[in-house]
Design an enzyme around this catalytic site. Structure first.
Site, mmCIF file in Angstrom:
data_model
loop_
_atom_site.group_PDB
_atom_site.id
_atom_site.type_symbol
_atom_site.label_atom_id
_atom_site.label_comp_id
_atom_site.label_asym_id
_atom_site.label_seq_id
_atom_site.Cartn_x
_atom_site.Cartn_y
_atom_site.Cartn_z
ATOM 1 N N GLU A 85 -3.339 -9.593 3.773
ATOM 2 C CA GLU A 85 -4.160 -9.305 4.960
ATOM 3 C C GLU A 85 -5.250 -10.363 5.154
ATOM 4 O O GLU A 85 -5.591 -10.726 6.259
ATOM 5 C CB GLU A 85 -4.804 -7.932 4.836
ATOM 6 C CG GLU A 85 -3.851 -6.760 4.989
ATOM 7 C CD GLU A 85 -3.221 -6.346 3.674
ATOM 8 O OE1 GLU A 85 -3.151 -7.149 2.726
ATOM 9 O OE2 GLU A 85 -2.759 -5.191 3.599
ATOM 10 N N GLU A 131 0.829 -1.212 0.000
ATOM 11 C CA GLU A 131 0.000 0.000 0.000
ATOM 12 C C GLU A 131 0.861 1.261 0.000
ATOM 13 O O GLU A 131 0.519 2.253 -0.624
ATOM 14 C CB GLU A 131 -0.955 -0.024 1.196
ATOM 15 C CG GLU A 131 -2.015 -1.114 1.036
ATOM 16 C CD GLU A 131 -2.833 -1.335 2.292
ATOM 17 O OE1 GLU A 131 -2.242 -1.593 3.351
ATOM 18 O OE2 GLU A 131 -4.070 -1.241 2.211
#
Ligand code: T1G
Length: 676
Positions: free
Chosen positions: A124, A104
């Site tokens: 995740e 990210e």
């Protein structure tokens, strides 16, 4: 404390470097240092910025150890927005694995350059979460919705080459010139001028059918898991939506998941798996024994599977059988397994030849003298094991590790049949040994520390998840399997059916129930093979050739595609035994099945812990997840017991008259958990 972030200049390019071993996790100090770096970058004398990491990898994600604690500013989303908002080119220079928050951060940069060996991922979901720092919004805009869906919902990383093809990586750098190439790239982009490519300003679009197709294709893989479903729904809902709105929904979705039991369970297992590798009382830097060649005795299913683990890791194997046909059959099966893997594109033909080229089949037991580790995978009989170890004691080189693959037998007794008990250890592989991740390392009373440590290091090398077990019948996994099997058979006598018991276990999240597992593994495993001697239901089934799937019938009847159906004949056999057993019939509820087959496993786990047969409760969880398919989102039997509530477990056991393990009762009374 010095910041893990340093800045340096190469002319008008600012280089921000993170040095936060072992994986440059984006903990508070890293985020604060990055923020300071971004503020420094705002200076007029800086024309471009490079963000890079020292050590083995680019940021490998948020710092998971911070979860559940008060979050320190700046939050990752805020930091990434600040990076993206800079009015000069910011280049992410990636090596290793840019995962989760790391990916990210890279997405918040305007450009990304990576070495060919780098990987990008959003794992995740494997922690029961969804990307919480813009990943679900920026990745679809940069790499397309389909790839973003794949990466975020499955959590598997992609190589830099694929990332480049998808537009996630702009340039590939030299493996040894990443920073220099990144600086040159940054300078080039600064000179080119023009609007900076900000991911949040791009548009994402996809056909609505994509999401339904993806759901259907992956239904089995995602069964029972919350996060994948949430991720698919989130990307489906926010595709086409303005970034600011989408990222709000992402934030809400992240907060929902991180507060949930599934994420707590998955994070528990993430650390439990790594904790299992630590052996209490043995120094991390103990000198290991050198294992250049492994010997395997027995080329059957287990011996062949065990051998493949080492061959695949590039370790030569000498495999011994007593007869040529058995040896040929065993090596043939190994080649066939490799070729099947190659057919799926997971190995090349050269790798197959490479692995098989390291194999030395022999009928000469004395050839094992050249091996540094010898693993016997012979018939599960103490007499046979003792005879084999007695022979090994005479021919094995001094210092060779002598290991038994026994599933139940007493490793101390086996060790006593040698003059070198300190070199003897149990290495309990799970069938199929070349596939199942779990390895129980059985620590004998006299097993030397360096033998244990060497076994643990080898386990990591052959990509196994290893857990140290003490010497007791069935060690950790199989010992807890026993009460489950005993109660399942008793429940049949009292009115339950195999289908009901299996259904309850599958609904719980197990891949299959006890009777489905028996039909898969073989109803005849451990059978005395005397069809006239029928002492229990299993004998009766085996006597009628009901050996399971391989015979088209076992506890269930199977069609040609191996689809199971309840068997009227098995129902008759159960009825006969119910009549003979005199057991009181009653309406068996699903809840009773859970209490009698799963609570009893927890009870046994408490005994195992109290006896020191497992180092820690989380090791027991690791055994059941990697050895038996316990649903990871429930965190393993002991973690699940904590979430069920130990008081409830004790009450359930008492309701059915079981003797409650003292440690379990004590924890229930004090409110302490098995896993702190
Ligand atoms: N946080 C904290 N510690 C970590 C960590 C992490 N993200 N990753 C690894 N460690 C520790 C690990 O516990 C071990 O510690 C040591 O580092 C070496 O790890 C906002 C919310 C990167 C592929 O899920 O996949 O970002 O045992 O043995 O085999 O959207 O670690 O030595 O004390 O695994 O070389 C997303 C998890 C987080 C990546 C390296 N990121 N890590 O493998 O070493 S959530 C991940 C890995 C997130 C954002 C969300 C692997 C690795 P110890 P290791 P390795």
């Amino acid at each position: 404390m010095t910041s893990p972030i340093t800045t340096s200049r190469q002319g008008d390019v600012l280089i921000i470097t993170s040095d936060n071993p072992p994986v440059n996790a984006l903990g508070a100090a890293v985020r604060q240092g990055l923020q300071a770096g971004i503020e420094e970058a705002a200076g007029d004398d800086i024309k471009a910025v490079v963000i890079t990491c020292a050590g083995k990898t680019f940021f490998a994600g948020a710092d998971i150890t911070e979860f559940g604690k008060p979050m320190q500013e700046p939050s990752l989303p805020v930091l990434i927005d600040a990076i993206e908002a800079l009015d000069k080119p910011v280049v992410a220079a990636v090596h290793g694995t840019a995962l989760g928050g790391g990916c990210e951060v890279a997405l918040g940069c305007h450009y990304r350059i990576a070495v060919p060996s780098a990987k990008f991922g959003l794992p995740e979901v494997k922690l029961g979460l969804l990307p919480g720092a813009g990943g679900t919004q920026r990745l679809p805009r940069v790499a397309g919705v389909e790839l973003a869906l794949e990466m975020a919902a499955k959590g598997d990383p992609i190589p830099a080459s694929k990332a480049k093809d998808a537009g996630l990586v702009d340039r590939l750098a030299g493996e040894d010139s990443l920073v220099a190439d990144a600086v040159a790239f940054a300078r080039e982009m600064a000179a080119a001028g023009g609007p900076l490519p900000r991911a949040s300003e791009k548009q994402a679009s996809a056909s609505p059918a994509l999401f339904e197709t993806f759901r259907k294709t992956n239904a089995k893989r995602f069964r029972g898991y919350e996060a994948p479903a949430d991720i698919i729904a989130l990307i489906e809902k926010t595709t086409g939506m303005p970034y600011e709105e989408g990222v709000q929904l992402e934030r809400q979705g992240f907060m929902k998941l991180i507060m949930g039991t599934q994420s707590a369970a998955l994070r528990h297992i993430f650390f439990a798996e790594r904790k299992a590798a630590k052996i209490d009382g043995i120094a991390d830097d103990i000198k290991l024994r050198d294992v250049k060649r492994v010997g395997v005795i027995g080329a059957g299913t287990m011996g062949g599977g065990i051998s493949m683990n080492f061959l695949s890791a590039g370790i030569p194997v000498t495999i011994v059988e007593m007869a040529q046909d058995a040896l040929d059959r065993g090596t043939g099966v190994m080649r066939k397994n490799y070729e099947a893997t190659a057919a799926k594109g997971r190995m090349t033909a050269e790798q197959v030849e490479g692995a098989m080229g390291l194999l030395k089949p022999t009928l000469n037991f004395d050839d094992l003298a050249e091996c540094d580790l010898i693993i016997e995978a012979v018939y599960e009989s103490m007499d046979v094991k003792k005879e084999v170890f007695g022979r090994l004691d005479k021919i094995a080189k001094p210092g060779a590790i002598l290991a038994s693959n026994t599933s139940y037998l007493n490793v101390d007794e086996i060790a006593a049949s040698t003059s070198r008990p300190q070199d003897v250890v149990g290495l309990h592989f799970f069938s199929p040994a070349n596939v199942m991740k779990l390895l129980e390392i059985v620590r004998g009373a006299k097993t030397a520390d360096d033998v244990l440590a060497t076994a643990m290091a080898l386990a990591k090398k052959i990509r196994k998840v290893a857990v140290v077990a003490g010497v007791c019948y069935g060690f950790i996994g199989n010992r807890m399997l026993m009460p489950r099997q005993v109660e399942a058979m008793k429940l049949l006598m009292e009115g339950a059916t195999p289908e009901q018991i299996d259904r309850v276990h599958v609904a719980f999240g197990m891949p299959m129930g006890p009777f489905q597992m028996s039909d898969l593994a073989g109803v005849d495993i451990g059978w005395h093979r005397d069809p006239t001697r029928i002492e229990n239901i299993r004998d009766a089934l085996a006597a009628e050739d009901r050996w399971g799937q391989k015979k088209g019938k076992g506890w269930y009847d199977y069609d040609e595609k191996r689809n199971p159906s309840p068997s009227p004949r098995v129902a008759e056999i159960i009825e006969e035994f119910r009549a003979k057993s005199g057991a009181t019939q009653h309406e068996v509820t699903d809840e009773e099945i859970v209490e009698r087959t799963l609570y009893t496993m927890v009870n046994e786990g408490a005994l195992i812990l109290a006896e020191g047969m497992a180092q820690r409760a989380s090791d027991i969880d690791v055994v059941w997840i990697y050895g038996y398919g316990w649903p990871v989102y429930r965190g393993g039997p002991m973690f699940w017991a904590d979430t069920e509530g130990l008081k409830k477990i004790v009450a359930g056991l008492e309701k059915h008259g079981f003797e409650v393990a003292p440690l379990l009762r004590e924890k229930a009374e004090t409110g302490e958990r098995f896993n702190k």
